[in-house]
Enzyme design. Structure first.
Site, PDB file in Angstrom:
ATOM      1  N   LYS A 181      -0.994  -1.165  -4.471  1.00  0.00           N
ATOM      2  CA  LYS A 181      -2.125  -0.064  -4.170  1.00  0.00           C
ATOM      3  C   LYS A 181      -1.603   1.428  -4.343  1.00  0.00           C
ATOM      4  O   LYS A 181      -0.906   1.701  -3.311  1.00  0.00           O
ATOM      5  CB  LYS A 181      -2.979  -0.345  -2.788  1.00  0.00           C
ATOM      6  CG  LYS A 181      -4.230   0.682  -2.944  1.00  0.00           C
ATOM      7  CD  LYS A 181      -4.806   0.265  -1.440  1.00  0.00           C
ATOM      8  CE  LYS A 181      -5.987   1.573  -1.320  1.00  0.00           C
ATOM      9  NZ  LYS A 181      -6.572   1.177  -0.085  1.00  0.00           N
ATOM     10  N   TYR A 191       0.837  -1.179   0.246  1.00  0.00           N
ATOM     11  CA  TYR A 191      -0.132   0.000   0.063  1.00  0.00           C
ATOM     12  C   TYR A 191       0.794   1.277   0.106  1.00  0.00           C
ATOM     13  O   TYR A 191       1.657   1.573   0.964  1.00  0.00           O
ATOM     14  CB  TYR A 191      -0.872  -0.060   1.176  1.00  0.00           C
ATOM     15  CG  TYR A 191      -1.923   0.924   1.302  1.00  0.00           C
ATOM     16  CD1 TYR A 191      -2.196   1.882   0.130  1.00  0.00           C
ATOM     17  CD2 TYR A 191      -2.827   1.134   2.443  1.00  0.00           C
ATOM     18  CE1 TYR A 191      -3.276   2.979   0.396  1.00  0.00           C
ATOM     19  CE2 TYR A 191      -3.661   1.920   2.489  1.00  0.00           C
ATOM     20  CZ  TYR A 191      -3.919   3.046   1.539  1.00  0.00           C
ATOM     21  OH  TYR A 191      -4.934   3.823   1.485  1.00  0.00           O
TER      22      TYR A 191
END
Length: 305
Positions: free
Chosen positions: A165, A137
């Site tokens: 992400k 992330y």
């Protein structure tokens, strides 16, 4: 080992609570059922939108086990790992692997501003503690730590670090990653208000927030873009944008839970220290949602494009 494809829509689902703060597993699974019916490709449990900072390891595992039992044969089930200590991250990863997780979303070390080398070493060490696939992330806006291209270079040799992400808010970062690494890392847009733009630039998927309340519209945009039906996707996306902006807000959890209630697939209680929306801000969000629901588009048969 389960293979995660890292394309399509991955809802970062909200965590459902009872009024006393206990987990509400039936309400949690009801929402996930709507996600799967809409055609999502995976579920991410216990992320920022899932009120990660208020969840214990046992909470996460309870949510994971319930989801795997109910839907594990239908979709990828990923657990978010956001820890301040490497040892705590490894403990959670290993417990979750035994509990049936299909993979993980992994944040950089929390509550400490690490050096780039510390970030790289953290990711390597956690990745080597499991055989399961990992989605990193990258959100320097909210977490003040950027996973830079040189860090990704160090991580390219870790086979189970497979995707990112992408939440830098810089659309051109998709192209930078593609230019540097080709298809080595799958890229999933992590910002609802940039999703169509990043998909058009080559992102492989979308880790979505407002999908929690509007699953069919979200999946329809993704499928239309990938089918090259850009004008049809754009019409839905432009309708959706005022609602999607509720995701880029400090109260995104409260906003999206209220949206879930208004679309009939969620509940509103949050876990302290959060409060549900009140006053003028609640009225403002309700007006946005009411306007959107009143003009909700008729969707094409997006599952059969």
């Amino acid at each position: 080992m389960r293979t995660v494809k890292w394309n399509g829509v991955y809802p970062a689902v909200t965590t459902k609570f009872k009024e006393n703060g206990d987990l509400d597993i039936p309400a949690f699974l009801k929402n996930i059922e709507h996600q799967i019916d809409a055609g999502v490709n995976g579920i991410i449990i216990g992320g920022s939108l899932g009120e990660s900072s208020t969840l214990t390891h046992d909470d996460r595992l309870a949510l994971l086990e319930a989801t795997v039992a109910a839907f594990g044969d239908q979709t990828d089930v990923l657990l978010n790992v956001a820890e301040g200590a490497t040892t705590a991250a490894i403990e959670l990863v290993q417990r979750a692997e035994k509990a049936g997780a299909h993979g993980f979303m992994l944040l950089p070390p929390m509550m400490y501003k690490p050096t780039d080398q510390e970030v790289a070493d953290y990711f390597k060490t956690v990745a080597r503690s499991t055989k399961l696939p990992i989605l990193l992330y990258n959100n320097p806006v909210d977490y003040k730590i950027e996973i830079t291209l040189p860090i990704f270079e160090q991580l390219a040799s870790e086979a189970n670090i497979q995707a990112v992400k992408e939440s830098t808010r810089d659309i051109s970062n998709v192209t930078r990653m593609k230019n540097k690494f080709g298809d080595r890392f799958k890229i999933l847009c992590g910002v609802d208000t940039l999703a169509m733009e990043e998909l058009l630039m080559g992102a492989d998927g979308w880790v979505a927030g407002l999908v929690c309340a509007f699953p069919k519209e979200t999946v329809a945009i993704y499928e239309l873009v990938k089918a090259g039906k850009i004008d049809e996707a754009l019409e839905i996306y432009r309708w959706f944008l005022p609602i999607l902006e509720l995701d880029i807000n400090p109260q995104l959890v409260q906003n999206i839970k209220l949206a879930e209630v208004m679309t009939g697939i969620g509940t509103e209680p949050v876990r302290a220290p959060r409060h549900i929306l009140v006053g003028d801000e609640r009225k403002r969000v309700i007006k946005i949602l009411e306007d959107g629901i009143a003009s909700r588009p008729i969707l094409p048969d997006y599952k059969n494009l």
